[in-house]
Motif scaffolding. Sequence first.
Motif, PDB file in Angstrom:
ATOM      1  N   LYS A  55      74.634  41.411  47.805  1.00  0.00           N
ATOM      2  CA  LYS A  55      74.151  42.754  48.133  1.00  0.00           C
ATOM      3  C   LYS A  55      74.294  43.727  46.970  1.00  0.00           C
ATOM      4  O   LYS A  55      73.718  44.810  46.994  1.00  0.00           O
ATOM      5  CB  LYS A  55      74.939  43.319  49.326  1.00  0.00           C
ATOM      6  CG  LYS A  55      74.507  42.774  50.667  1.00  0.00           C
ATOM      7  CD  LYS A  55      75.208  43.488  51.796  1.00  0.00           C
ATOM      8  CE  LYS A  55      74.925  44.963  51.890  1.00  0.00           C
ATOM      9  NZ  LYS A  55      73.774  45.348  52.713  1.00  0.00           N
ATOM     10  N   ARG A  57      77.040  45.205  46.473  1.00  0.00           N
ATOM     11  CA  ARG A  57      77.706  46.274  47.236  1.00  0.00           C
ATOM     12  C   ARG A  57      79.042  46.635  46.602  1.00  0.00           C
ATOM     13  O   ARG A  57      79.789  45.768  46.189  1.00  0.00           O
ATOM     14  CB  ARG A  57      77.926  45.779  48.664  1.00  0.00           C
ATOM     15  CG  ARG A  57      79.005  46.517  49.402  1.00  0.00           C
ATOM     16  CD  ARG A  57      79.119  46.069  50.828  1.00  0.00           C
ATOM     17  NE  ARG A  57      78.146  46.774  51.648  1.00  0.00           N
ATOM     18  CZ  ARG A  57      78.242  46.893  52.966  1.00  0.00           C
ATOM     19  NH1 ARG A  57      79.233  46.336  53.612  1.00  0.00           N
ATOM     20  NH2 ARG A  57      77.352  47.561  53.646  1.00  0.00           N
ATOM     21  N   SER A 143      74.263  44.559  56.840  1.00  0.00           N
ATOM     22  CA  SER A 143      72.806  44.468  56.916  1.00  0.00           C
ATOM     23  C   SER A 143      72.305  43.655  55.725  1.00  0.00           C
ATOM     24  O   SER A 143      72.830  43.769  54.618  1.00  0.00           O
ATOM     25  CB  SER A 143      72.197  45.865  56.928  1.00  0.00           C
ATOM     26  OG  SER A 143      72.726  46.640  55.870  1.00  0.00           O
ATOM     27  N   ASN A 145      70.334  43.427  53.218  1.00  0.00           N
ATOM     28  CA  ASN A 145      69.499  44.085  52.210  1.00  0.00           C
ATOM     29  C   ASN A 145      70.355  44.354  50.982  1.00  0.00           C
ATOM     30  O   ASN A 145      71.574  44.476  51.108  1.00  0.00           O
ATOM     31  CB  ASN A 145      68.972  45.420  52.752  1.00  0.00           C
ATOM     32  CG  ASN A 145      70.096  46.308  53.263  1.00  0.00           C
ATOM     33  OD1 ASN A 145      70.599  46.074  54.364  1.00  0.00           O
ATOM     34  ND2 ASN A 145      70.510  47.279  52.485  1.00  0.00           N
ATOM     35  N   SER A 151      67.421  48.979  55.403  1.00  0.00           N
ATOM     36  CA  SER A 151      67.914  47.836  56.178  1.00  0.00           C
ATOM     37  C   SER A 151      66.758  47.008  56.742  1.00  0.00           C
ATOM     38  O   SER A 151      65.699  47.537  57.042  1.00  0.00           O
ATOM     39  CB  SER A 151      68.802  48.322  57.325  1.00  0.00           C
ATOM     40  OG  SER A 151      69.927  48.991  56.804  1.00  0.00           O
ATOM     41  N   GLU A 180      71.375  50.416  62.768  1.00  0.00           N
ATOM     42  CA  GLU A 180      72.669  49.757  62.836  1.00  0.00           C
ATOM     43  C   GLU A 180      73.501  50.257  64.015  1.00  0.00           C
ATOM     44  O   GLU A 180      73.212  51.291  64.626  1.00  0.00           O
ATOM     45  CB  GLU A 180      73.464  50.005  61.545  1.00  0.00           C
ATOM     46  CG  GLU A 180      72.880  49.346  60.329  1.00  0.00           C
ATOM     47  CD  GLU A 180      71.864  50.208  59.640  1.00  0.00           C
ATOM     48  OE1 GLU A 180      71.379  51.176  60.260  1.00  0.00           O
ATOM     49  OE2 GLU A 180      71.529  49.892  58.475  1.00  0.00           O
ATOM     50  N   HIS A 230      71.681  56.166  50.404  1.00  0.00           N
ATOM     51  CA  HIS A 230      71.692  54.859  51.041  1.00  0.00           C
ATOM     52  C   HIS A 230      70.312  54.717  51.668  1.00  0.00           C
ATOM     53  O   HIS A 230      69.615  55.704  51.831  1.00  0.00           O
ATOM     54  CB  HIS A 230      72.774  54.855  52.111  1.00  0.00           C
ATOM     55  CG  HIS A 230      73.286  53.496  52.442  1.00  0.00           C
ATOM     56  ND1 HIS A 230      74.549  53.291  52.915  1.00  0.00           N
ATOM     57  CD2 HIS A 230      72.726  52.267  52.364  1.00  0.00           C
ATOM     58  CE1 HIS A 230      74.730  52.005  53.132  1.00  0.00           C
ATOM     59  NE2 HIS A 230      73.640  51.353  52.803  1.00  0.00           N
TER      60      HIS A 230
HETATM   61 MG    MG Z   1      73.945  48.517  55.607  1.00  0.00          MG
END
Ligand code: MG
Length: 319
Positions: A55, A57, A143, A145, A151, A180, A230
């Motif tokens: 991700k 992330r 999620s 993505n 998402s 979500e 985001h």
């Molecule tokens: Mg997410």
Amino acid sequence: MSEAIRILPATDAAIDEAAALLRAGQLVAFPTETVYGLGGDATDDRAVAAIFAAKGRPSFNPLISHLPDVAHARELALFTPLAEKLAAAFWPGPLTMVLKRRPDCPVSHLACAGLDTIALRVPAHPVAKRLLEAVGRPVVAPSANPSGRVSPTSAAHVAEGLAGRLALVLDGGPCAIGLESTVVDASGDRPVLLRPGGVTLEALEQVAGPVITPKSDPDAPTSPGQLASHYAPALPVRLKATEVRPGEALLAFGPALPGAAVTLNLSETGNLEEAAANLFALLRALDRPGLAGIAVMPVPEAGLGLAINDRLRRAAAPR
Ligand code: MG
Ligand code: TXA
């Protein structure tokens, strides 16, 4: 050139294969009623690390552990009376609860970003439930993505963002809710809303009384994952539009404003559930080169509108 990705309709055989892959430390994307999740074995640090890598992330952002039922959830965390009440009312469904980890909780500390709390969710989607039963271990799933992007609410969305980064996508069709889960800290006496989502504030309050929100208490904590920018499309996003500017695409709600280069409607009748289910897919569809930006018509701050506006504000935030 697009990288190869395996997408299988979520038959029993495909679910069994997905469960075996997860148990072997691989990543599998699967449908839930909210959005598609990028799943990995929550007890396997390397699988969890692979999710963060796939991700892109920030690793301080903790992940939700998914379970097939409340009994499995109780094995991981200390359930308060409030948590029992919320579980009885909203599980299976689009609610995530943050609770204290049990001392013997087997979930990777990396998945919880080193916190002594854990986020738990029992999804309602039949494919998710069957998969979680077959894996027999908690599955972490953000999620599916790349971090910061819109998402995914279909298997094709997952393929657009994460091709080459996972073993398999289970295709269970479009997600019914499309937003979500609502994240609530249920470790105390009163629920604290950490992220608005598929369960509305009104529904929470009906079950659990007054909810502490960032609005009711400016010092209330929010989820560590609540980055300002985001869900961002590549095009600039302009909110609460009351007119369309030259070259703009329009994301309408209710009767559409005139003059847009392209118009897609969240809900022509102004239905918030329909709008939630359409939100991410329509943001993607409007995010095309050659347009000046995406103008978004106002969406009321009630019911699912809270979560829709939360996502829209993040999509529009300075990057
Ligand atoms: Mg997410
Ligand atoms: O609907 C959903 O919740 C989807 C599907 C796949 O289940 N999952 C999802 O996961 O949205 P993710 O990783 O994108 O969002 C998890 C949210 C983040 O806002 C994160 O900060 C919060 O849950 N969270 C997780 N663990 C937490 C903790 N221990 N304390 C506070 N917030 C936590």
